[in-house]
Design a protein around this motif. Structure first.
Motif, PDB file in Angstrom:
ATOM      1  N   LEU A   1       0.831  -1.207   0.000  1.00  0.00           N
ATOM      2  CA  LEU A   1       0.000   0.000   0.000  1.00  0.00           C
ATOM      3  C   LEU A   1       0.865   1.256   0.000  1.00  0.00           C
ATOM      4  CD1 LEU A   1      -2.610  -1.213   2.651  1.00  0.00           C
ATOM      5  CD2 LEU A   1      -2.925  -1.146   0.187  1.00  0.00           C
TER       6      LEU A   1
ATOM      7  N   PRO B   1       2.784   2.913  -2.069  1.00  0.00           N
ATOM      8  CA  PRO B   1       2.713   3.973  -3.093  1.00  0.00           C
ATOM      9  C   PRO B   1       1.653   5.040  -2.801  1.00  0.00           C
ATOM     10  CG  PRO B   1       2.981   1.866  -4.161  1.00  0.00           C
ATOM     11  CD  PRO B   1       2.763   1.582  -2.693  1.00  0.00           C
ATOM     12  N   TYR B   2       0.598   4.696  -2.057  1.00  0.00           N
ATOM     13  CA  TYR B   2      -0.427   5.700  -1.742  1.00  0.00           C
ATOM     14  C   TYR B   2       0.132   6.829  -0.879  1.00  0.00           C
ATOM     15  CZ  TYR B   2      -3.851   2.096  -3.080  1.00  0.00           C
ATOM     16  OH  TYR B   2      -4.582   1.159  -3.745  1.00  0.00           O
TER      17      TYR B   2
ATOM     18  N   ASN C   1       4.688  10.713  -2.396  1.00  0.00           N
ATOM     19  CA  ASN C   1       4.233  11.635  -3.438  1.00  0.00           C
ATOM     20  C   ASN C   1       5.122  11.575  -4.688  1.00  0.00           C
ATOM     21  OD1 ASN C   1       2.766  13.575  -4.715  1.00  0.00           O
ATOM     22  ND2 ASN C   1       3.540  15.283  -3.518  1.00  0.00           N
ATOM     23  N   THR C   2       5.148  10.389  -5.271  1.00  0.00           N
ATOM     24  CA  THR C   2       5.825  10.190  -6.557  1.00  0.00           C
ATOM     25  C   THR C   2       4.773   9.550  -7.463  1.00  0.00           C
ATOM     26  OG1 THR C   2       6.496   7.944  -5.999  1.00  0.00           O
ATOM     27  CG2 THR C   2       8.032   9.711  -5.399  1.00  0.00           C
TER      28      THR C   2
ATOM     29  N   GLY D   1       3.091   6.271  -8.735  1.00  0.00           N
ATOM     30  CA  GLY D   1       2.979   4.972  -8.072  1.00  0.00           C
ATOM     31  C   GLY D   1       2.077   4.031  -8.841  1.00  0.00           C
ATOM     32  N   SER D   2       2.283   2.744  -8.642  1.00  0.00           N
ATOM     33  CA  SER D   2       1.389   1.739  -9.226  1.00  0.00           C
ATOM     34  C   SER D   2       1.244   0.584  -8.259  1.00  0.00           C
ATOM     35  CB  SER D   2       1.945   1.206 -10.548  1.00  0.00           C
ATOM     36  OG  SER D   2       1.805   2.163 -11.570  1.00  0.00           O
ATOM     37  N   CYS D   3       0.026   0.404  -7.744  1.00  0.00           N
ATOM     38  CA  CYS D   3      -0.266  -0.785  -6.945  1.00  0.00           C
ATOM     39  C   CYS D   3      -0.857  -1.787  -7.928  1.00  0.00           C
ATOM     40  CB  CYS D   3      -1.276  -0.478  -5.851  1.00  0.00           C
ATOM     41  SG  CYS D   3      -0.698   0.755  -4.699  1.00  0.00           S
TER      42      CYS D   3
ATOM     43  N   ARG E   1       2.096  13.417 -11.320  1.00  0.00           N
ATOM     44  CA  ARG E   1       2.146  12.300 -10.364  1.00  0.00           C
ATOM     45  C   ARG E   1       0.758  11.822  -9.947  1.00  0.00           C
ATOM     46  NH1 ARG E   1       5.532  16.038  -8.383  1.00  0.00           N
ATOM     47  NH2 ARG E   1       4.148  16.638  -6.667  1.00  0.00           N
TER      48      ARG E   1
ATOM     49  N   THR F   1      -1.120   7.772  -8.379  1.00  0.00           N
ATOM     50  CA  THR F   1      -0.912   6.343  -8.170  1.00  0.00           C
ATOM     51  C   THR F   1      -2.014   5.578  -8.884  1.00  0.00           C
ATOM     52  OG1 THR F   1       0.249   6.627  -6.090  1.00  0.00           O
ATOM     53  CG2 THR F   1      -0.825   4.520  -6.431  1.00  0.00           C
ATOM     54  N   SER F   2      -1.598   4.723  -9.803  1.00  0.00           N
ATOM     55  CA  SER F   2      -2.571   3.835 -10.431  1.00  0.00           C
ATOM     56  C   SER F   2      -2.712   2.627  -9.523  1.00  0.00           C
ATOM     57  CB  SER F   2      -2.094   3.408 -11.822  1.00  0.00           C
ATOM     58  OG  SER F   2      -0.898   2.669 -11.721  1.00  0.00           O
TER      59      SER F   2
END
Lengths: 288, 579
Positions: free
Chosen positions: A56, A58-59, A62-63, A65-67, B426, B428-429
């Protein structure tokens, strides 16, 4: 332009939903600090995770992200790195994610030596599904999925990464903030595939590998040089039972990266290459 | 013997054990005749082994485009006795079999009297030319003599094939070709008389998977990750060979799960990316197809179908994956399912597949089948004009403020996107349900917004997709999809000569289903006939599901062999003549 960055540049307003005291907090903090230290541009940084508590993360950074899917962070990140090899890509997997369902990708990833850091939040349990035995749990571990004690022996991620050709392999402890930050910094500065096995207590489900346990049983090595000077020595070192669990940089070597060996990257990142006019005459001539 | 009729098409079969260059015979013949300005197609039927067994391949050549192969021939090159035994009854009256009488004893084979047996000392002549392996080339020389074509173009083909092996190898093959040709000229009176005359126009001989590779290259593909699986493997190998010519990175991944996730990661990060496989490999990709749907990443997945279930018939053809393409992956999400009907479709629809994938930010599943994938065909592609490349909505820098709404709720369901590396873009996917920023959500209103936003893309896409292709006009409608296209068009020609008219409807875009357009096309029908290469009638079920229309007659082939135009015509005639 923005040369002096601080931890704030990588922080989000949202508060992580991890259990109070979770080892993942230490990993998130150390990663942000390491990014400050290497002065990574948040817009050119992508953190790719799988599924699990640690995934979790990446949430809360602050870059980009991919989950992604459980076990599939590594191939997703591989495609992403190939699309734009100038981006700084970090793969954040868990032990079940990276060494259970995703082990096939884990081993092949290190054969390629892409310039990507893989960090593994290693807590010996499947936290998000309520504490089943993970592949890194010691033989005999009793959880809801192995109520009579696990029969299977455990996976040693560091040893496996070394066997498969990882060019930077380290082990760290999530509560050792300076050590973890320094190791991540070196791993990201390393030109090639880096693996950092992060011992991380699960305060809810792992009653054996607690903060207390690690505080007593960790052997912190100096981080100015790798512990082992050759790959074979490093593999033996990882596979030999030690009195205490060593942390530090186990091995590092410089080998040509995937990116350096692919001439297609010479014209710049693939994502920046113009595709509006492609002359296929040559392809056709060979078929006439 | 004198031939009965003068032909403008010739059908040639080559048979022998795997490893004797059966496919080289038909491929080189097809290439030489294409260079001559004629039209050719090939088919190949081989077992799932590398040496031995029985393989056969055919080449069909004519003055105009060949629509369908057929299962009876004018001429055969038999590289072993088994081939004579198995195929002698498939030779038309006045046709001939070339065989090596010094190697094969045909006395105990019951060969129809109408078939001329032509002995050519193939093995001896190959050896005398300098290479036993050139036996198939001797056979090709004999074919040219029998069909009355000059072997000169064939010499250029041998140069193309063997130049990399050195001048000497080229010369050996030239000698082998000439020996076969001269032997027939001197010793054989039998001729397959024909009016084949090339127009010397420049055309291309291309396999179906090569046509897909061409489509990929022209569309600006930058990344292909794949794992070999027959008959999809040649997408991987063709693009691997071209990778450095066209700046495409090709990864032979550790498995299909990795292959598709790599492609999604690459598509998500701003390049055109694809994977290619067959049904078994595609079955492993379902979860990732759903991921691409959820994070709205463009990706194109090529599935060259072969018959299942399970390992099924690895080297044969079929159309059994339509339902899997439509339904694989958990949950409801938009996707596009395309089915190519021939080589031209492989090029054109591949270009469209990448445009739709990026414009609508979704997974595109592109179905072909072994019949197309492995078939070489003389093609007249116009490569001089640029194709349309639509990268879709990329967020302008002014909207990228570091707080980007990647999944913004829009009237058409499509949200402008950023890709990693873009300043201020920026986000998040995530495979979890999320809000417009990409943050995970579980509350009803927010979930509803996102589910409905994505679903809206289907409606937008359905409007943009072209209508089904219609060939001819009749109240007798025949609906097909995939590689059945050309054989059905051949059936249309055959039936016309017999006084039956049919209209052929080709479904190129199957999902989203063009319900209104299909209903309109079928409105004036008296009969609706479905032709499919699967057991359950997969497209038929889809048609009924979306339109409520049930066909009057179903023609299905599910034993792994491609349908010929003649067979389809016969089946349709059976039905129409009973009415």
């Amino acid at each position: 332009m923005n040369t002096e960055r601080t931890v704030k540049d990588y922080s989000t307003k949202a508060i992580p939903s991890w259990c109070p005291g979770c080892g993942d907090f230490g990993i998130l903090t150390a990663l942000k600090k390491a990014l400050v230290e290497i002065n990574a541009d948040p817009d050119e940084t992508l953190v790719v995770s799988g599924i699990g508590c640690g995934s979790l993360l990446p949430y809360w950074i602050n870059t980009y992200g991919s989950c992604t899917l459980h076990g599939r962070a590594i191939p997703f990140a591989t495609g992403s790195k190939i699309a734009n090899h100038k981006n700084n890509i970090i793969v954040n997997v868990g032990d079940g994610d990276g060494l259970g369902i995703g082990m096939g990708h884990f081993v092949h990833f290190f054969r390629r030596n892409l310039d990507v850091m893989v960090i593994c939040d290693n807590n010996g349990v499947y936290g998000l599904t309520k504490g089943q035995t993970s592949p890194t749990a010691k033989k005999g571990t009793k959880t809801s999925s192995t109520p009579f004690g696990s029969i299977e022996d455990y996976v040693n991620g560091a040893s496996l990464a070394l066997q498969m050709g990882a060019t930077f392999v380290a082990r760290a402890y999530s509560a050792d903030a300076p050590g973890l930050t320094e190791i991540m910094k070196q791993a990201m500065n390393h030109n090639g595939a880096a693996f950092v096995d992060i011992l991380q207590p699960c305060v809810t489900f792992n009653k054996q590998e607690t903060y207390d346990f690690y505080n007593k049983n960790i052997d912190k090595n100096d981080l100015t040089a790798p512990i082992c000077s050759s790959r074979s020595e490093a593999i033996t070192f990882c596979n030999t039972p030690q009195e205490k669990i060593p942390t530090g940089i186990i091995f590092q070597e410089e080998l040509p990266t995937y990116e350096e060996q692919v001439p297609q990257f010479k014209k710049g990142p693939l994502a920046h290459q113009d595709i509006s006019q492609i002359d296929v005459t040559d392809f056709m001539e060979r078929r006439s | 013997m004198t031939p009965k009729t003068v032909k403008n098409k010739i059908h040639i079969l080559a048979g022998g054990p795997a490893g004797t260059g059966i496919e080289s015979i038909t491929h080189s013949l097809a290439l030489a005749l294409t260079r001559e300005g004629l039209f050719a197609i090939t088919t190949s039927e081989y077992q799932n082994i590398i040496r031995g067994g029985h393989s056969f391949a055919s080449v069909h050549v004519g003055n105009t485009e060949i629509l369908s192969h057929q299962n009876h021939y004018d001429l055969m090159i038999a590289m072993d006795k088994n081939s004579v035994q198995q195929h002698c009854t498939e030779i038309d009256e006045g046709g001939a079999i070339i065989y090596d009488g010094e190697k094969i004893n045909i006395d105990d084979i019951d060969i129809p009297e109408t078939v001329e047996m032509i002995h050519v000392p193939i093995a001896r002549m190959a050896k005398e030319s300098g290479l036993s392996l050139a036996a198939n080339v001797v056979g090709v020389g004999a074919v040219f003599a029998i069909i009355g074509q000059s072997p000169e173009q064939m010499k250029t083909v041998l140069e193309t094939i063997f130049t990399r092996k050195g001048k000497e190898v080229v010369e050996i093959n030239h000698r082998a070709l000439q020996a076969g040709y001269d032997y027939v000229k001197e010793n054989v009176t039998h001729q397959i008389s024909n009016q084949l005359k090339g127009d010397e126009k420049k055309r291309f001989l291309m396999g179906g998977n090569e046509a897909i590779a061409l489509g990929c290259i022209r569309s600006g593909l930058k990344f292909l990750s794949a794992y070999p699986m027959t008959p999809g493997s040649t997408i991987l190998t063709t693009l691997a060979k071209e990778s450095q010519n066209y700046d495409i990175v090709v990864v032979h991944a550790e498995d299909e799960i990795s292959a598709v996730n790599m492609a999604i990661g690459a598509g998500h990060s701003g390049i055109r990316a694809a994977t290619g496989t067959s049904g078994g490999g595609f079955a492993l990709m379902g979860e990732a197809v759903s991921l691409a749907g959820q994070i709205e990443a463009p990706v194109v997945i090529f599935d060259a179908q072969r018959p299942g279930p399970s390992t099924g018939l690895p080297t044969r053809t079929g159309q059994g994956d339509l339902r899997m393409a439509m339904h694989c992956g958990q949950g409801d999400f938009p996707r596009l399912v395309i089915a190519a009907g021939d080589h031209q479709d492989c090029v054109d629809l591949t270009g469209e597949a990448f445009n739709y994938a990026e414009k609508y930010q979704l997974p595109v599943i592109f179905l072909t089948e072994k019949y197309i994938a492995d078939q070489y065909r003389t093609c007249e592609f116009d490569i001089t004009k640029n194709i349309n490349i639509d990268r879709g909505k990329i967020a302008p820098p002014s909207e990228l403020d570091g707080n980007f709404m990647r999944y913004k709720d829009t009237p058409d369901g499509i949200s402008p996107r950023s890709v990693p590396g873009m300043k201020g873009g920026r986000y998040t996917s995530t495979s979890y349900e999320h809000d417009e920023h990409g943050k995970p959500v579980e509350e009803t209103p927010e979930v509803k917004v996102m589910m409905e936003k994505r679903w809206r893309k289907i409606k937008t896409l359905e409007k943009e997709l072209p209508d089904p292709k219609v060939f001819g006009s009749s109240k007798n409608k025949v609906m097909i999809w995939g590689g059945t296209k050309n054989p059905t068009l051949e059936a249309q020609n055959i039936l016309q000569k017999k006084g039956f008219d049919i209209e052929v409807i080709q479904m190129q875009y199957i999902l989203p289903f063009k319900t209104d357009a299909v209903q309109e096309i079928l409105k004036d029908r008296e009969n609706l006939i479905m032709v499919e290469g699967n057991q359950s009638g997969q497209l038929e079920g889809v048609l009924t599901e979306f339109t409520g229309i049930t066909p009057d007659y179903s023609i299905r082939s599910y034993y792994g062999r491609p349908m010929t135009g003649e067979w389809i015509a016969q089946e349709i005639e059976k039905y129409l003549s009973k009415l």
